[in-house]
Write a protein that holds these residues in place. Structure first.
Motif, PDB file in Angstrom:
ATOM      1  N   VAL A  43       3.954   5.877   9.166  1.00 35.62           N
ATOM      2  CA  VAL A  43       5.367   6.242   9.047  1.00 35.62           C
ATOM      3  C   VAL A  43       6.171   5.615  10.176  1.00 35.62           C
ATOM      4  O   VAL A  43       7.247   5.036   9.954  1.00 35.62           O
ATOM      5  N   GLU A  44       5.651   5.703  11.397  1.00 36.86           N
ATOM      6  CA  GLU A  44       6.383   5.205  12.565  1.00 36.86           C
ATOM      7  C   GLU A  44       6.464   3.686  12.599  1.00 36.86           C
ATOM      8  O   GLU A  44       7.474   3.127  13.048  1.00 36.86           O
ATOM      9  N   ASN A  45       5.438   2.991  12.132  1.00 39.69           N
ATOM     10  CA  ASN A  45       5.371   1.535  12.304  1.00 39.69           C
ATOM     11  C   ASN A  45       5.522   0.721  11.028  1.00 39.69           C
ATOM     12  O   ASN A  45       5.757  -0.490  11.112  1.00 39.69           O
ATOM     13  N   ALA A  46       5.379   1.365   9.863  1.00 35.39           N
ATOM     14  CA  ALA A  46       5.466   0.608   8.619  1.00 35.39           C
ATOM     15  C   ALA A  46       6.585   1.087   7.705  1.00 35.39           C
ATOM     16  O   ALA A  46       7.179   0.293   6.980  1.00 35.39           O
ATOM     17  N   VAL A  47       6.874   2.403   7.718  1.00 34.60           N
ATOM     18  CA  VAL A  47       7.987   2.927   6.925  1.00 34.60           C
ATOM     19  C   VAL A  47       9.277   2.841   7.735  1.00 34.60           C
ATOM     20  O   VAL A  47      10.255   2.227   7.307  1.00 34.60           O
ATOM     21  N   SER A  48       9.283   3.429   8.900  1.00 35.04           N
ATOM     22  CA  SER A  48      10.436   3.341   9.798  1.00 35.04           C
ATOM     23  C   SER A  48      10.530   1.928  10.369  1.00 35.04           C
ATOM     24  O   SER A  48       9.513   1.265  10.601  1.00 35.04           O
ATOM     25  N   SER A  49      11.751   1.473  10.592  1.00 36.71           N
ATOM     26  CA  SER A  49      11.934   0.118  11.139  1.00 36.71           C
ATOM     27  C   SER A  49      12.212   0.126  12.640  1.00 36.71           C
ATOM     28  O   SER A  49      12.522  -0.907  13.222  1.00 36.71           O
ATOM     29  N   ARG A  50      12.089   1.278  13.254  1.00 34.15           N
ATOM     30  CA  ARG A  50      12.454   1.417  14.667  1.00 34.15           C
ATOM     31  C   ARG A  50      11.659   0.489  15.583  1.00 34.15           C
ATOM     32  O   ARG A  50      12.175  -0.030  16.580  1.00 34.15           O
ATOM     33  N   HIS A  51      10.379   0.265  15.249  1.00 38.11           N
ATOM     34  CA  HIS A  51       9.511  -0.465  16.174  1.00 38.11           C
ATOM     35  C   HIS A  51       9.206  -1.888  15.712  1.00 38.11           C
ATOM     36  O   HIS A  51       8.298  -2.522  16.265  1.00 38.11           O
TER      37      HIS A  51
ATOM     38  N   GLN B 121       0.826  -1.206   0.000  1.00 34.97           N
ATOM     39  CA  GLN B 121       0.000   0.000   0.000  1.00 34.97           C
ATOM     40  C   GLN B 121       0.867   1.265   0.000  1.00 34.97           C
ATOM     41  O   GLN B 121       0.578   2.220  -0.730  1.00 34.97           O
ATOM     42  N   ILE B 122       1.914   1.272   0.819  1.00 33.94           N
ATOM     43  CA  ILE B 122       2.818   2.431   0.860  1.00 33.94           C
ATOM     44  C   ILE B 122       3.501   2.616  -0.484  1.00 33.94           C
ATOM     45  O   ILE B 122       3.623   3.743  -0.987  1.00 33.94           O
ATOM     46  N   LYS B 123       3.948   1.533  -1.066  1.00 35.20           N
ATOM     47  CA  LYS B 123       4.616   1.595  -2.373  1.00 35.20           C
ATOM     48  C   LYS B 123       3.691   2.199  -3.426  1.00 35.20           C
ATOM     49  O   LYS B 123       4.108   3.040  -4.239  1.00 35.20           O
ATOM     50  N   TRP B 124       2.425   1.799  -3.415  1.00 36.27           N
ATOM     51  CA  TRP B 124       1.470   2.331  -4.398  1.00 36.27           C
ATOM     52  C   TRP B 124       1.225   3.817  -4.174  1.00 36.27           C
ATOM     53  O   TRP B 124       1.104   4.576  -5.143  1.00 36.27           O
ATOM     54  N   VAL B 125       1.156   4.231  -2.920  1.00 35.21           N
ATOM     55  CA  VAL B 125       1.006   5.662  -2.632  1.00 35.21           C
ATOM     56  C   VAL B 125       2.217   6.432  -3.138  1.00 35.21           C
ATOM     57  O   VAL B 125       2.084   7.479  -3.796  1.00 35.21           O
ATOM     58  N   MET B 126       3.394   5.918  -2.871  1.00 34.51           N
ATOM     59  CA  MET B 126       4.627   6.587  -3.294  1.00 34.51           C
ATOM     60  C   MET B 126       4.728   6.669  -4.811  1.00 34.51           C
ATOM     61  O   MET B 126       5.254   7.650  -5.361  1.00 34.51           O
ATOM     62  N   GLU B 127       4.246   5.664  -5.508  1.00 33.21           N
ATOM     63  CA  GLU B 127       4.282   5.678  -6.974  1.00 33.21           C
ATOM     64  C   GLU B 127       3.468   6.844  -7.544  1.00 33.21           C
ATOM     65  O   GLU B 127       3.749   7.316  -8.649  1.00 33.21           O
ATOM     66  N   CYS B 128       2.490   7.295  -6.775  1.00 31.25           N
ATOM     67  CA  CYS B 128       1.643   8.403  -7.238  1.00 31.25           C
ATOM     68  C   CYS B 128       2.268   9.767  -6.969  1.00 31.25           C
ATOM     69  O   CYS B 128       1.940  10.743  -7.658  1.00 31.25           O
ATOM     70  N   ILE B 129       3.132   9.855  -5.983  1.00 34.90           N
ATOM     71  CA  ILE B 129       3.686  11.168  -5.635  1.00 34.90           C
ATOM     72  C   ILE B 129       5.158  11.327  -6.024  1.00 34.90           C
ATOM     73  O   ILE B 129       5.682  12.436  -6.038  1.00 34.90           O
ATOM     74  N   TYR B 130       5.806  10.218  -6.351  1.00 35.70           N
ATOM     75  CA  TYR B 130       7.240  10.262  -6.683  1.00 35.70           C
ATOM     76  C   TYR B 130       7.443  10.590  -8.158  1.00 35.70           C
ATOM     77  O   TYR B 130       6.925   9.907  -9.040  1.00 35.70           O
ATOM     78  N   VAL B 131       8.198  11.639  -8.424  1.00 36.94           N
ATOM     79  CA  VAL B 131       8.561  12.020  -9.797  1.00 36.94           C
ATOM     80  C   VAL B 131      10.084  11.967  -9.895  1.00 36.94           C
ATOM     81  O   VAL B 131      10.787  12.814  -9.333  1.00 36.94           O
ATOM     82  N   PRO B 132      10.644  10.964 -10.577  1.00 38.33           N
ATOM     83  CA  PRO B 132      12.103  10.826 -10.633  1.00 38.33           C
ATOM     84  C   PRO B 132      12.756  11.978 -11.387  1.00 38.33           C
ATOM     85  O   PRO B 132      12.181  12.527 -12.328  1.00 38.33           O
ATOM     86  N   ARG B 133      13.948  12.323 -10.960  1.00 34.16           N
ATOM     87  CA  ARG B 133      14.752  13.332 -11.641  1.00 34.16           C
ATOM     88  C   ARG B 133      15.490  12.681 -12.821  1.00 34.16           C
ATOM     89  O   ARG B 133      15.620  11.451 -12.894  1.00 34.16           O
ATOM     90  N   THR B 134      16.001  13.519 -13.710  1.00 36.68           N
ATOM     91  CA  THR B 134      16.663  12.978 -14.912  1.00 36.68           C
ATOM     92  C   THR B 134      17.922  12.190 -14.593  1.00 36.68           C
ATOM     93  O   THR B 134      18.340  11.342 -15.376  1.00 36.68           O
ATOM     94  N   PHE B 135      18.525  12.439 -13.427  1.00 37.02           N
ATOM     95  CA  PHE B 135      19.752  11.708 -13.079  1.00 37.02           C
ATOM     96  C   PHE B 135      19.468  10.410 -12.340  1.00 37.02           C
ATOM     97  O   PHE B 135      20.384   9.633 -12.054  1.00 37.02           O
TER      98      PHE B 135
END
Length: 429
Positions: free
Chosen positions: A200-208, A134-148
């Motif tokens: 973010v705290e429990n699924a993106v970050s690995s702290r917990h 689910q996070i990956k799909w959300v990121m695919e919608c907001i992430y715009v790669p740079r030319t490099f």
């Protein structure tokens, strides 16, 4: 036991007849619903404001259809021996709970790096993988790669070869030290404002994460400590979160400098030795300011292309008759080591002591052999910019032919069906 084709993979199922048809129709329905909600999120990220993106993100993550589809996608990412049946996946989706997913145990194992150190690789279960989908799909919608930025090794190497051939013969290779481990939970929340804080705290970050390992003593403690730093190695969402952070790099196109980035690996090229040296300093300073963590870019090598430039496991050498490209010895040796590790699992299954090969053993052996074929195909795809790559492919496949004959199989047929999955451990060596 029937099988359902899902995104190129087969999911086993005990359903038959009308029940199976109903389940397949439900899969198609949740796929379409997920696609529609994702299109709404993409539209908001392109033309809407931050509030619109946050609203559509909430709608997406709270959708039961998206959860169902994510469970199925997470399932096919598990090892074949761990994959669940279709009805089991649907049951998990129907009772899916965030707290259960956050609390799911994560197995951690060490993987040696080229420099002799090790990284902690997390083996996630289906609940956490569902969140990562689910996070990956959300990121695919907001992430715009740079030319490099490049999302595949062969594309990155193709660009590097082109620049060197066009005169950018002075090259500097760099990488971010402990990239994933350098992300910071508080800074991640600022980087990803549209995601709910608890995600973010429990699924993106690995702290917990509820990390466990089969080891004891110092190695066990070191593994768990590394596993809980930054974002997880082995997470389906970590690469795109890292790429999104990288897209914020304060770097403008410059006439005498050509930048190429893949994951945490950089190569900076220039026709001028002096311009390259200035550019290296600017790049190190820019990476230090990336959002999401505290990053340190380290210079690996700075030299002319004539002796050979090493990047992403490739060696590009400028010869009088043109640019020659080959896999580095370290990349080839690592591949053989990875294949040998899998073969050590295969041999006891394929050649059982004290009896003939059973049907169950033959099935398991074919699965492992297919895993080796997939690894080879993935390696060849990653290194397809190299000269004479077919020779390496043939050498990797040669010993597998004997194992395939033992099963009465054609190795080239198994190889043709393989999807091609390999994540090379790149190094400057």
């Amino acid at each position: 036991m029937s099988k359902v084709l899902f995104r190129g993979s087969q999911i086993k199922s005990g359903l038959v007849g009308g029940e199976l048809a109903t389940a397949c129709a439900k899969i198609e329905a949740v796929r379409n619903a997920t696609k529609l909600l994702k299109s709404h999120l993409l539209e908001a990220s392109v033309s809407g404001g931050s509030n619109d993106v946050e609203c559509e993100t909430q709608n997406f993550l709270n959708s039961t259809d998206v959860v169902r589809y994510a469970v199925l996608c997470a399932n096919i990412k598990l090892h074949p021996f761990r994959q669940l049946s279709l009805e089991h996946c649907l049951a998990i989706a129907n009772s899916f709970d965030l707290k259960d997913a956050f609390a799911e145990q994560v197995k951690v194992r060490p993987k040696q790096k080229a420099n002799g150190d090790f990284r902690a690789v997390c083996d996630f279960g289906i609940l956490r993988r569902t969140l990562q989908c689910q996070i990956k799909w959300v990121m695919e919608c907001i992430y715009v790669p740079r030319t490099f930025q490049f999302d595949s090794v062969h594309k990155a190497i193709s660009r590097v070869k082109s620049q060197i051939s066009n005169g950018a013969v002075w090259c500097a290779t760099l990488d971010i030290k402990n990239h994933f481990g350098s992300f910071d939970e508080a800074k991640l929340a600022n980087l990803l404002p549209s995601l709910p804080k608890e995600w973010v705290e429990n699924a993106v970050s690995s702290r917990h994460i509820a990390a466990v390992s089969p080891y004891i003593g110092k190695l066990h403690s070191m593994l768990l400590d590394k596993a809980r730093q930054g974002i997880s190695t082995g997470s389906m969402s970590s690469p795109i979160v890292a790429a999104y952070s990288m897209s914020k790099l304060d770097w403008l196109i410059q006439a005498e400098l050509f930048l190429c980035n893949y994951a945490d690996n950089f190569i900076l090229m220039s026709p001028s030795k002096d311009e390259l040296s200035i550019g290296v300093g600017k790049l190190i300073a820019a990476v230090a300011k990336l959002p999401g963590g505290n990053f340190t870019l380290t210079l690996i090598e700075q030299a002319h292309a004539k002796p050979g430039v090493k990047f992403l496991g490739h060696v590009m050498t400028l010869k009088p008759d043109g640019l020659q490209t080959s896999p580095s010895p370290a990349a080839v040796n690592r591949m053989y080591a990875d294949l040998l590790e899998i073969e050590e699992r295969l041999l006891p299954i394929l050649y059982p002591v004290g009896g003939p090969l059973s049907a169950a053993q033959a099935f398991k052996a074919e699965v492992v052999l297919s895993e080796m074929c997939s690894m080879i195909k993935g390696w060849v795809a990653a290194f397809n910019q190299c000269d004479r790559i077919a020779e390496h492919e043939k050498a990797f496949l040669y010993p597998l032919n004997y194992h395939a004959e033992r099963l009465g199989k054609d190795i080239m047929n198994l190889y043709g069906k393989a999807l091609g999955k390999y994540d090379p451990e790149f190094s400057a060596a």
